[in-house]
Design an enzyme around this catalytic site. Structure first.
Site, PDB file in Angstrom:
ATOM      1  N   LYS A  93       1.399 -11.664 -15.242  1.00  0.00           N
ATOM      2  CA  LYS A  93       1.102 -10.455 -14.371  1.00  0.00           C
ATOM      3  C   LYS A  93      -0.004  -9.804 -15.017  1.00  0.00           C
ATOM      4  CE  LYS A  93       3.120  -8.308 -10.621  1.00  0.00           C
ATOM      5  NZ  LYS A  93       3.595  -8.815  -9.668  1.00  0.00           N
ATOM      6  N   GLY A 193       9.080   3.483   0.826  1.00  0.00           N
ATOM      7  CA  GLY A 193       7.727   2.849   0.744  1.00  0.00           C
ATOM      8  C   GLY A 193       7.409   2.080   1.756  1.00  0.00           C
ATOM      9  N   VAL A 194       6.567   2.275   2.711  1.00  0.00           N
ATOM     10  CA  VAL A 194       6.283   1.448   3.949  1.00  0.00           C
ATOM     11  C   VAL A 194       4.719   0.903   3.715  1.00  0.00           C
ATOM     12  CG1 VAL A 194       8.128   2.167   5.456  1.00  0.00           C
ATOM     13  CG2 VAL A 194       6.022   3.822   5.077  1.00  0.00           C
ATOM     14  N   GLY A 195       4.697   0.394   2.903  1.00  0.00           N
ATOM     15  CA  GLY A 195       3.023  -0.250   2.376  1.00  0.00           C
ATOM     16  C   GLY A 195       3.189  -1.536   3.174  1.00  0.00           C
ATOM     17  N   VAL A 197       4.688  -4.410   2.240  1.00  0.00           N
ATOM     18  CA  VAL A 197       5.909  -5.176   2.265  1.00  0.00           C
ATOM     19  C   VAL A 197       6.786  -4.218   2.906  1.00  0.00           C
ATOM     20  CG1 VAL A 197       7.994  -6.093   1.298  1.00  0.00           C
ATOM     21  CG2 VAL A 197       5.557  -6.206   0.335  1.00  0.00           C
TER      22      VAL A 197
HETATM   23  P1  NAD Z   1       1.724  -1.255  -1.194  1.00  0.00           P
HETATM   24  O1  NAD Z   1       0.850  -0.478  -2.298  1.00  0.00           O
HETATM   25  O2  NAD Z   1       0.862  -1.856  -0.130  1.00  0.00           O
HETATM   26  O3  NAD Z   1       2.762  -0.243  -0.744  1.00  0.00           O
HETATM   27  C1  NAD Z   1       3.652   0.598  -1.710  1.00  0.00           C
HETATM   28  C2  NAD Z   1       3.951   1.895  -0.935  1.00  0.00           C
HETATM   29  O4  NAD Z   1       4.770   2.690  -1.707  1.00  0.00           O
HETATM   30  C3  NAD Z   1       2.494   2.623  -0.569  1.00  0.00           C
HETATM   31  O5  NAD Z   1       2.331   2.762   0.953  1.00  0.00           O
HETATM   32  C4  NAD Z   1       2.810   3.874  -1.369  1.00  0.00           C
HETATM   33  O6  NAD Z   1       2.021   5.030  -0.897  1.00  0.00           O
HETATM   34  C5  NAD Z   1       4.115   4.029  -1.295  1.00  0.00           C
HETATM   35  N1  NAD Z   1       4.791   4.699  -2.728  1.00  0.00           N
HETATM   36  C6  NAD Z   1       4.309   4.868  -3.991  1.00  0.00           C
HETATM   37  N2  NAD Z   1       5.019   5.634  -4.572  1.00  0.00           N
HETATM   38  C7  NAD Z   1       6.014   6.110  -3.860  1.00  0.00           C
HETATM   39  C8  NAD Z   1       7.244   6.922  -4.065  1.00  0.00           C
HETATM   40  N3  NAD Z   1       7.437   7.479  -5.044  1.00  0.00           N
HETATM   41  N4  NAD Z   1       7.952   7.313  -2.800  1.00  0.00           N
HETATM   42  C9  NAD Z   1       7.801   6.676  -1.616  1.00  0.00           C
HETATM   43  N5  NAD Z   1       6.766   5.880  -1.526  1.00  0.00           N
HETATM   44  C10 NAD Z   1       5.843   5.469  -2.377  1.00  0.00           C
HETATM   45  O7  NAD Z   1       2.316  -2.340  -1.873  1.00  0.00           O
HETATM   46  P2  NAD Z   1       3.261  -3.597  -1.365  1.00  0.00           P
HETATM   47  O8  NAD Z   1       2.566  -4.968  -1.476  1.00  0.00           O
HETATM   48  O9  NAD Z   1       4.083  -3.335  -0.292  1.00  0.00           O
HETATM   49  O10 NAD Z   1       4.324  -4.044  -2.467  1.00  0.00           O
HETATM   50  C11 NAD Z   1       5.464  -2.764  -2.639  1.00  0.00           C
HETATM   51  C12 NAD Z   1       6.432  -3.526  -3.875  1.00  0.00           C
HETATM   52  O11 NAD Z   1       6.985  -4.676  -3.691  1.00  0.00           O
HETATM   53  C13 NAD Z   1       5.735  -3.585  -5.375  1.00  0.00           C
HETATM   54  O12 NAD Z   1       6.774  -2.877  -6.196  1.00  0.00           O
HETATM   55  C14 NAD Z   1       5.353  -4.836  -5.524  1.00  0.00           C
HETATM   56  O13 NAD Z   1       5.114  -5.162  -6.828  1.00  0.00           O
HETATM   57  C15 NAD Z   1       6.476  -5.497  -4.936  1.00  0.00           C
HETATM   58  N6  NAD Z   1       6.115  -6.752  -4.457  1.00  0.00           N
HETATM   59  C16 NAD Z   1       5.152  -7.126  -3.520  1.00  0.00           C
HETATM   60  C17 NAD Z   1       4.871  -8.433  -3.169  1.00  0.00           C
HETATM   61  C18 NAD Z   1       3.880  -8.521  -2.015  1.00  0.00           C
HETATM   62  O14 NAD Z   1       3.758  -9.740  -1.566  1.00  0.00           O
HETATM   63  N7  NAD Z   1       3.059  -7.744  -1.802  1.00  0.00           N
HETATM   64  C19 NAD Z   1       5.563  -9.228  -3.392  1.00  0.00           C
HETATM   65  C20 NAD Z   1       6.702  -9.123  -4.503  1.00  0.00           C
HETATM   66  C21 NAD Z   1       6.772  -7.896  -4.689  1.00  0.00           C
END
Ligand code: NAD
Length: 368
Positions: A93, A193-195, A197
């Site tokens: 990573k 967290g509604v990013g 994923v």
């Molecule tokens: P992202 O950045 O698109 O979304 C993360 C969201 O969390 C953002 O909207 C952010 O504003 C919000 N956030 C951050 N801190 C917060 C808090 N304290 N309270 C509430 N919301 C908060 O990231 P993502 O790609 O959606 O990934 C989310 C998680 O899943 C991460 O931990 C990442 O490592 C894990 N993950 C992602 C993938 C992938 O395919 N994207 C794969 C495996 C694991």
């Protein structure tokens, strides 16, 4: 009385070598470039199964120690994730240190790509928090060892929808274990967290008529899922006190900790965030004691790495990747059952299975 000795900073006791020894890493690469402002760290945890694959996270860490700790924990998690998913890749990573709103530039991303290239394929990068497919395109200008490229460029596109799907499958397996039925209809789910994923997970949950609570730092992202899927918004702190069936952490790690464990009232924890347990051993045991069914994060969020791995290996097929991700239901249930039989935390059960595969393959390779 006046203190005559200077109190030691906790940071000064931090030893990178001790941490690496403890967690079993092979290599840590510190990348620095003044011209572009790049500060990055690549963690290579284990390459027994193959080259280390894992995304790059862009985050404004408080200090270097926090960044090192994060990359060490994340890369170790990738080793287990890739092993338990049956992939022939190791765990790695990277983190880039900086403010996502200001630090990104073509030059910085390409400079990072050069560092990845200098490892000759020992580490393969992809997206993680704050990194998008368009960022991968710049990295790809300098290295072949990048995946998660856009479909227009022949890649598999954003892996997040597949991550959300595998997380959803894992959540259903946890429901099967806790309630005797995989159905999530009528279940109350809190998504933190509604990013990339989280929003797709909300979509799956809404299609199954779950009652959904959401929180995020971003008002815009909250507004989207509230309007689109009828989710109910709560504040970032309120999420831990809700009376819900399922807590789904989909933001950052370590949200299962001493403080939150006494507040959480859910039957199940199943989310996409990496490294949800702040202290793997302690909090894993506490979850077991509390009777919470914990679907280990690295097991159920593996859809994304399945997607980027398939792309990197060539001959990418989205439907085949979704079918692979669907099997996470069975893998997760197997782990939950093993943990119950052995009376151990589910995270421990999952690590045992992953480690066994790595040891078996290491032995096999030593015979060749
Ligand atoms: P992202 O950045 O698109 O979304 C993360 C969201 O969390 C953002 O909207 C952010 O504003 C919000 N956030 C951050 N801190 C917060 C808090 N304290 N309270 C509430 N919301 C908060 O990231 P993502 O790609 O959606 O990934 C989310 C998680 O899943 C991460 O931990 C990442 O490592 C894990 N993950 C992602 C993938 C992938 O395919 N994207 C794969 C495996 C694991």
């Amino acid at each position: 009385m006046v203190e005559t000795t200077t109190p030691a900073y906790t940071e000064s006791t931090f030893s990178v070598y001790e941490e690496i020894e403890k967690m079993g890493h092979e290599q840590l690469v510190i990348c620095h470039d003044s011209a572009t402002g790049l500060k990055a760290i690549i963690g290579i945890h284990n390459t027994v199964l193959g080259p280390a694959l894992g995304g790059t996270r862009l985050w404004n860490y408080k200090n270097d120690q926090e960044a090192i700790t994060d990359v060490l924990r994340l890369s170790r998690g990738m080793t287990f994730k890739n092993a338990i998913s049956g992939l022939n890749i190791g765990g790695g990573k990277a983190v880039i240190i900086g403010d996502a709103k200001t630090v990104k530039s073509e030059a910085l991303l390409r400079r990072f790509g050069k560092f990845v290239e200098s490892l000759n394929g020992k580490y393969i990068t992809a997206e993680d928090v704050n990194m998008r497919t368009e960022d991968m395109e710049f990295i790809a200008m300098e290295t072949r060892h990048v995946t998660g490229l856009s479909e227009e460029r022949g890649g598999g596109g954003d892996p997040s929808p597949v991550t959300a799907y595998s997380t959803y499958m894992g959540m259903k397996a946890a429901a099967q274990k806790a309630y005797g039925s995989e159905s999530l209809t009528g279940k109350v789910v809190a998504v933190q967290g509604v990013g990339q994923v989280g929003k797709h997970l909300v979509e799956f949950l809404s299609k199954e008529n779950a009652e959904i609570y959401v929180t995020d730092i971003s008002e815009e992202r909250i507004a989207h899922v509230v309007e689109e899927y009828g989710a109910k918004a709560v504040t970032m702190d309120e999420i831990y006190d809700l009376d819900v069936d399922i807590y789904a952490p989909c933001a950052l790690g370590a949200t299962i900790n001493d403080d939150t464990l006494s507040r959480l009232k859910c039957d199940i924890i199943a989310g996409a965030a990496n490294n949800q347990l702040k202290d793997e051993e302690k909090h894993g045991k506490l979850l077991l004691k509390k009777g919470v069914v914990y679907a280990p994060d690295f097991v159920i969020n593996a859809g994304g790495v399945m997607n980027v791995c398939a792309e990197y290996m060539g001959g990418y097929n989205r439907e085949a990747t979704y079918r692979q991700a669907e099997k996470i239901f069975d893998t997760c249930l197997e782990i939950l059952n093993k943990a119950e039989i052995e009376k151990i935390p589910t995270q421990e059960a999952a690590i045992k299975i992953a480690m066994k595969r790595i040891q078996d393959i290491a032995q096999l390779k030593s015979m060749l």
